[in-house]
Scaffold this active site. Structure first.
Site, PDB file in Angstrom:
ATOM      1  NE  ARG A 130      -4.041  -1.258  10.156  1.00 17.44           N
ATOM      2  CZ  ARG A 130      -2.996  -0.909   9.214  1.00 17.44           C
ATOM      3  NH1 ARG A 130      -2.562   0.826   9.275  1.00 17.44           N
ATOM      4  NH2 ARG A 130      -1.830  -1.132   8.947  1.00 17.44           N
ATOM      5  CE  LYS A 176      -2.549  -0.489   3.778  1.00 16.07           C
ATOM      6  NZ  LYS A 176      -1.929  -1.425   4.271  1.00 16.07           N
ATOM      7  NE  ARG A 212       1.829  -5.005  11.413  1.00 11.81           N
ATOM      8  CZ  ARG A 212       2.894  -4.609   9.946  1.00 11.81           C
ATOM      9  NH1 ARG A 212       3.559  -5.325  10.185  1.00 11.81           N
ATOM     10  NH2 ARG A 212       2.839  -4.066   9.459  1.00 11.81           N
ATOM     11  NE  ARG A 254       6.792  -1.291   9.730  1.00 16.96           N
ATOM     12  CZ  ARG A 254       5.463  -0.828   9.103  1.00 16.96           C
ATOM     13  NH1 ARG A 254       5.435   0.048   8.148  1.00 16.96           N
ATOM     14  NH2 ARG A 254       4.523  -0.918   9.830  1.00 16.96           N
ATOM     15  NE  ARG A 276       7.401  -2.942   5.877  1.00 14.56           N
ATOM     16  CZ  ARG A 276       6.240  -3.130   5.795  1.00 14.56           C
ATOM     17  NH1 ARG A 276       5.801  -2.541   4.668  1.00 14.56           N
ATOM     18  NH2 ARG A 276       5.648  -3.397   7.486  1.00 14.56           N
TER      19      ARG A 276
HETATM   20  P1  AMP Z   1       0.854   0.396   8.623  1.00 16.07           P
HETATM   21  O1  AMP Z   1       2.898   1.627   8.527  1.00 16.07           O
HETATM   22  O2  AMP Z   1      -0.489   0.621   8.357  1.00 16.07           O
HETATM   23  O3  AMP Z   1       1.523  -0.787   8.824  1.00 16.07           O
HETATM   24  O4  AMP Z   1       0.790   0.316  10.535  1.00 16.07           O
HETATM   25  C1  AMP Z   1       1.536   0.211  11.174  1.00 16.07           C
HETATM   26  C2  AMP Z   1       0.973  -0.460  12.439  1.00 16.07           C
HETATM   27  O5  AMP Z   1       0.339   1.589  13.515  1.00 16.07           O
HETATM   28  C3  AMP Z   1      -0.472  -0.858  12.649  1.00 16.07           C
HETATM   29  O6  AMP Z   1       0.449  -2.319  12.751  1.00 16.07           O
HETATM   30  C4  AMP Z   1      -1.303  -0.269  13.812  1.00 16.07           C
HETATM   31  O7  AMP Z   1      -0.619  -0.431  15.371  1.00 16.07           O
HETATM   32  C5  AMP Z   1      -0.848   0.915  13.433  1.00 16.07           C
HETATM   33  N1  AMP Z   1      -1.880   1.895  13.123  1.00 16.07           N
HETATM   34  C6  AMP Z   1      -1.697   1.668  11.449  1.00 16.07           C
HETATM   35  N2  AMP Z   1      -3.044   2.696  11.034  1.00 16.07           N
HETATM   36  C7  AMP Z   1      -3.975   2.537  12.242  1.00 16.07           C
HETATM   37  C8  AMP Z   1      -5.409   2.924  12.223  1.00 16.07           C
HETATM   38  N3  AMP Z   1      -6.027   3.356  11.148  1.00 16.07           N
HETATM   39  N4  AMP Z   1      -6.150   2.461  13.762  1.00 16.07           N
HETATM   40  C9  AMP Z   1      -4.641   1.573  14.148  1.00 16.07           C
HETATM   41  N5  AMP Z   1      -3.749   1.303  14.262  1.00 16.07           N
HETATM   42  C10 AMP Z   1      -3.538   1.836  13.083  1.00 16.07           C
END
Ligand code: AMP
Length: 209
Positions: A87, A15, A163, A152, A119
């Site tokens: 989400r 994404k 996740r 990460r 990654r």
């Molecule tokens: P991402 O970089 O999009 O994979 O997000 C990394 C982490 O941020 C996720 O595993 C969640 O812990 C938190 N996170 C990101 N976006 C959201 C969201 N819309 N709602 C809740 N937690 C989020």
């Protein structure tokens, strides 16, 4: 009509990369929830401290925190691409009718697991690499700023599973939610990155129907 797009799909589906390409082409702002949260953590703000345990464990940050952050970031923007938000259905409801296109990048769990474990991200700048499909020119060194690459914390194997579970339990109901709203377009995320970009662009340029 202003483009107000959501990119949906399991963590590790590409994404972020697709969003950067799309926003550069369409000239619209990229609002990446995960990046905003990571910035808050790096800067050690009160919100950053609050969200760290959720993020490090791969769980979702509570709705009220991310909704407020997103609405603040959206301000009075007319067009945007949301990456990593919503989400949950509660988060989607907070957007009301602000979204006019949702693109689902559909990728099976086994492909995702492999991608996430390879990654690497830059420790300083926002560059992202994949040891298989887009490795850095020099091992472990960022092409853009020469800082060290790191994994990460939430890309560690146990966290990847949490996740994925959160995605299938909390986020995947949004697929039906947006199908019913007749604004969902699905792209096969196992295709090469270029083909995914082309598919997304075509969906963005086509009227919902
Ligand atoms: P991402 O970089 O999009 O994979 O997000 C990394 C982490 O941020 C996720 O595993 C969640 O812990 C938190 N996170 C990101 N976006 C959201 C969201 N819309 N709602 C809740 N937690 C989020």
């Amino acid at each position: 009509m202003e483009k107000r797009i959501v990119l949906l799909g399991p963590p590790g589906t590409g994404k972020g990369t697709q969003a950067q390409r799309l926003c550069a082409t369409l000239q619209i702002p990229h609002l990446a929830m995960g990046d905003m949260l990571r910035t808050a953590m790096k800067e050690d703000t009160p919100v950053g401290k609050l969200v760290k345990p959720f993020m490090d464990s791969g769980n979702l940050v509570p709705d009220e925190i991310v909704i407020k952050m997103l609405l603040d970031a959206m301000g009075s923007l007319q067009g945007y691409l949301l990456d990593g938000f919503p989400r949950t259905v509660v988060q989607a409801e907070s957007l009301k009718k602000a979204i006019n296109k949702v693109i689902l990048i559909d990728t099976p769990a086994d492909v995702i697991e492999k991608r996430l474990s390879s990654r690497r991200i830059c420790s300083k700048c926002p560059s992202v690499y994949n040891l298989d499909s887009s490795p850095p020119k020099v091992a472990n060194v960022c092409d853009t700023c020469t800082a060290a690459l790191v994994q990460r914390i939430d890309d560690m194997p146990e966290t990847i599973q949490t996740r994925q579970k959160r995605y299938w339990q909390d986020t995947s109901p949004l697929i039906d939610y947006y199908k019913k709203a007749k604004i969902l377009w699905t792209i096969d995320g196992t295709q090469p990155m270029e083909a995914v970009t082309i598919g997304i662009m075509a969906a963005v340029e086509t009227e919902n129907g």
